[in-house]
Write a protein that holds these residues in place. Structure first.
Motif, PDB file in Angstrom:
ATOM      1  N   ILE A 125       0.837  -1.201   0.000  1.00  0.00           N
ATOM      2  CA  ILE A 125       0.000   0.000   0.000  1.00  0.00           C
ATOM      3  C   ILE A 125       0.874   1.254   0.000  1.00  0.00           C
ATOM      4  CG2 ILE A 125      -1.650   1.347   1.379  1.00  0.00           C
ATOM      5  CD1 ILE A 125      -2.772  -1.414   2.346  1.00  0.00           C
ATOM      6  N   ALA A 126       1.894   1.256   0.858  1.00  0.00           N
ATOM      7  CA  ALA A 126       2.795   2.409   0.943  1.00  0.00           C
ATOM      8  C   ALA A 126       3.527   2.637  -0.376  1.00  0.00           C
ATOM      9  CB  ALA A 126       3.795   2.202   2.075  1.00  0.00           C
ATOM     10  N   GLU A 127       3.969   1.562  -1.008  1.00  0.00           N
ATOM     11  CA  GLU A 127       4.676   1.683  -2.290  1.00  0.00           C
ATOM     12  C   GLU A 127       3.748   2.211  -3.379  1.00  0.00           C
ATOM     13  OE1 GLU A 127       6.259  -2.222  -2.897  1.00  0.00           O
ATOM     14  OE2 GLU A 127       8.125  -1.785  -1.805  1.00  0.00           O
ATOM     15  N   ALA A 128       2.501   1.775  -3.358  1.00  0.00           N
ATOM     16  CA  ALA A 128       1.523   2.265  -4.348  1.00  0.00           C
ATOM     17  C   ALA A 128       1.367   3.773  -4.235  1.00  0.00           C
ATOM     18  CB  ALA A 128       0.180   1.569  -4.145  1.00  0.00           C
ATOM     19  N   ILE A 129       1.248   4.240  -3.004  1.00  0.00           N
ATOM     20  CA  ILE A 129       1.109   5.676  -2.770  1.00  0.00           C
ATOM     21  C   ILE A 129       2.353   6.414  -3.250  1.00  0.00           C
ATOM     22  CG2 ILE A 129       0.884   7.461  -0.983  1.00  0.00           C
ATOM     23  CD1 ILE A 129      -0.669   5.302   0.671  1.00  0.00           C
ATOM     24  N   TYR A 130       3.513   5.912  -2.868  1.00  0.00           N
ATOM     25  CA  TYR A 130       4.785   6.546  -3.228  1.00  0.00           C
ATOM     26  C   TYR A 130       4.938   6.653  -4.748  1.00  0.00           C
ATOM     27  CZ  TYR A 130       9.833   7.393  -3.421  1.00  0.00           C
ATOM     28  OH  TYR A 130      11.071   7.925  -3.680  1.00  0.00           O
ATOM     29  N   GLU A 131       4.534   5.600  -5.462  1.00  0.00           N
ATOM     30  CA  GLU A 131       4.702   5.574  -6.916  1.00  0.00           C
ATOM     31  C   GLU A 131       3.698   6.470  -7.638  1.00  0.00           C
ATOM     32  OE1 GLU A 131       4.925   1.478  -8.186  1.00  0.00           O
ATOM     33  OE2 GLU A 131       6.524   1.057  -6.729  1.00  0.00           O
ATOM     34  N   VAL A 132       2.569   6.749  -7.013  1.00  0.00           N
ATOM     35  CA  VAL A 132       1.590   7.667  -7.610  1.00  0.00           C
ATOM     36  C   VAL A 132       1.956   9.116  -7.282  1.00  0.00           C
ATOM     37  CG1 VAL A 132      -0.824   8.430  -7.607  1.00  0.00           C
ATOM     38  CG2 VAL A 132      -0.285   5.992  -7.655  1.00  0.00           C
ATOM     39  N   ASP A 133       2.234   9.374  -5.995  1.00  0.00           N
ATOM     40  CA  ASP A 133       2.593  10.733  -5.558  1.00  0.00           C
ATOM     41  C   ASP A 133       3.212  10.633  -4.171  1.00  0.00           C
ATOM     42  OD1 ASP A 133       2.798  13.344  -4.667  1.00  0.00           O
ATOM     43  OD2 ASP A 133       0.778  13.937  -5.262  1.00  0.00           O
ATOM     44  N   GLU A 134       4.518  10.832  -4.089  1.00  0.00           N
ATOM     45  CA  GLU A 134       5.225  10.642  -2.816  1.00  0.00           C
ATOM     46  C   GLU A 134       4.872  11.682  -1.759  1.00  0.00           C
ATOM     47  OE1 GLU A 134       9.622  12.343  -3.433  1.00  0.00           O
ATOM     48  OE2 GLU A 134       9.007  10.949  -5.012  1.00  0.00           O
ATOM     49  N   ASP A 135       4.092  12.697  -2.124  1.00  0.00           N
ATOM     50  CA  ASP A 135       3.671  13.707  -1.149  1.00  0.00           C
ATOM     51  C   ASP A 135       2.365  13.341  -0.441  1.00  0.00           C
ATOM     52  OD1 ASP A 135       5.850  15.414  -1.550  1.00  0.00           O
ATOM     53  OD2 ASP A 135       4.892  16.357  -3.286  1.00  0.00           O
ATOM     54  N   ILE A 136       1.707  12.284  -0.913  1.00  0.00           N
ATOM     55  CA  ILE A 136       0.455  11.856  -0.282  1.00  0.00           C
ATOM     56  C   ILE A 136       0.769  11.175   1.050  1.00  0.00           C
ATOM     57  CG2 ILE A 136      -1.519  10.279  -0.470  1.00  0.00           C
ATOM     58  CD1 ILE A 136      -1.543  10.777  -3.471  1.00  0.00           C
ATOM     59  N   ILE A 137      -0.005  11.505   2.076  1.00  0.00           N
ATOM     60  CA  ILE A 137       0.170  10.949   3.423  1.00  0.00           C
ATOM     61  C   ILE A 137      -0.574   9.617   3.541  1.00  0.00           C
ATOM     62  CG2 ILE A 137      -0.275  11.359   5.881  1.00  0.00           C
ATOM     63  CD1 ILE A 137      -0.320  14.413   5.167  1.00  0.00           C
ATOM     64  N   LEU A 138       0.054   8.634   4.186  1.00  0.00           N
ATOM     65  CA  LEU A 138      -0.617   7.364   4.483  1.00  0.00           C
ATOM     66  C   LEU A 138      -1.208   7.438   5.885  1.00  0.00           C
ATOM     67  CD1 LEU A 138      -1.372   4.385   4.143  1.00  0.00           C
ATOM     68  CD2 LEU A 138       0.983   3.776   4.788  1.00  0.00           C
ATOM     69  N   MET A 139      -2.518   7.288   5.978  1.00  0.00           N
ATOM     70  CA  MET A 139      -3.193   7.268   7.274  1.00  0.00           C
ATOM     71  C   MET A 139      -3.464   5.822   7.666  1.00  0.00           C
ATOM     72  SD  MET A 139      -6.809   9.002   8.452  1.00  0.00           S
ATOM     73  CE  MET A 139      -6.338  10.679   8.013  1.00  0.00           C
ATOM     74  N   GLY A 140      -3.000   5.441   8.854  1.00  0.00           N
ATOM     75  CA  GLY A 140      -3.194   4.067   9.291  1.00  0.00           C
ATOM     76  C   GLY A 140      -3.367   3.988  10.798  1.00  0.00           C
ATOM     77  N   LEU A 141      -3.765   2.831  11.267  1.00  0.00           N
ATOM     78  CA  LEU A 141      -3.947   2.606  12.698  1.00  0.00           C
ATOM     79  C   LEU A 141      -2.667   2.959  13.439  1.00  0.00           C
ATOM     80  CD1 LEU A 141      -5.929   1.411  14.858  1.00  0.00           C
ATOM     81  CD2 LEU A 141      -4.733  -0.762  14.523  1.00  0.00           C
ATOM     82  N   ALA A 142      -2.798   3.758  14.492  1.00  0.00           N
ATOM     83  CA  ALA A 142      -1.640   4.221  15.255  1.00  0.00           C
ATOM     84  C   ALA A 142      -0.728   3.060  15.647  1.00  0.00           C
ATOM     85  CB  ALA A 142      -2.114   4.960  16.506  1.00  0.00           C
TER      86      ALA A 142
END
Length: 252
Positions: A125-142
């Motif tokens: 999931i993190a890699e998908a976000i990074y490859e689309v736009d590395e400025d997007i924040i990943l929100m996840g369970l603390a």
């Protein structure tokens, strides 16, 4: 000054089916997680929800889930990290077509819960976000695997907590199948939220106090009582000197 984000899942209606009270809850939150068509939502709903968020100056997040409309994305699926990565990219792309800019990604339902424990899924999931736009924040369970994966991949992360859910001693959420998993007393829930934000602590269901980081509080608006609860949470946070603002304003 303490700062915290209030987020809610919106845009989950589709076709003739209305889910949630989006117009009401969006008045009190600072970020929204918009369904991308797989567990809920459809193109017209996505477009309408994006427009509503922009009009109210509420930050937009993608809420990708498993391709499980019948189960509302809440059933566990046996899928590879490669598949999950493609699922997230696909749904991110769909929402970007309407939003142009996305603040964060918060996985939905079973994808969220599985990735909170399964590092391989979380990393995908993190890699998908990074490859689309590395400025997007990943929100996840603390303090979960999602947070660890985001940090290691090199994207910003936001620790999410839940106002109305009980916690296990390891920081995971108590299963909804167990008694006491959902906190129904709004006063108790609000006091727990204040403690999480101001002190970084929460009482686990076992009675032990555990450490927790609260960057964003998840609130639900699926009935009038829930919307009233969101309003109460926001008002109480502000009374306590906590600035309620989107995560992009304080996550570095």
């Amino acid at each position: 000054m303490y700062k915290v984000d209030l987020n809610s899942d919106l845009g989950e209606s589709f076709g003739n089916y209305k889910i949630g009270l989006d117009e009401e809850v969006i008045q009190y939150v600072t970020s929204v997680n918009i369904a991308c068509g797989w567990h809920g939502g459809d193109p017209l709903v996505m477009e309408k929800t994006v427009e509503m968020a922009k009009k109210r100056n509420v930050s937009i997040g993608a809420h990708p889930g498993y391709p499980d409309l019948i189960g509302f994305g809440r059933r566990n699926m046996t899928v590879s990290p490669k598949e999950v990565k493609a699922y997230v990219k696909y749904q991110l792309g769909a929402l970007l077509g309407f939003a142009k800019k996305i603040q964060h990604v918060k996985p939905h339902g079973a994808m969220y819960n599985m990735a909170a424990k399964d590092y391989a899924l979380a990393k995908a999931i993190a890699e998908a976000i990074y490859e689309v736009d590395e400025d997007i924040i990943l929100m996840g369970l603390a303090n979960s695997a999602l947070i660890k994966a985001g940090e290691e991949v090199g994207i910003k992360v936001a620790h999410e907590v839940f106002a109305d859910r009980a916690y296990n001693v390891d920081g995971t959420l108590v299963s909804r199948n167990l008694e006491g998993a959902v906190i129904h007393d709004p006063d108790v829930a609000i006091q727990r939220v204040i403690k999480m934000v101001r002190e970084g602590k929460v009482m686990a269901i076992s009675g032990e106090e555990i450490n927790i980081q609260a960057d964003s509080i998840c609130v639900h608006g699926d009935n009038p009582k829930a919307v009233s609860f969101v309003k109460q949470i926001r008002e109480k946070l502000e009374e306590e000197g906590v600035e309620v603002t989107a995560i992009s304003n304080f996550i570095e």
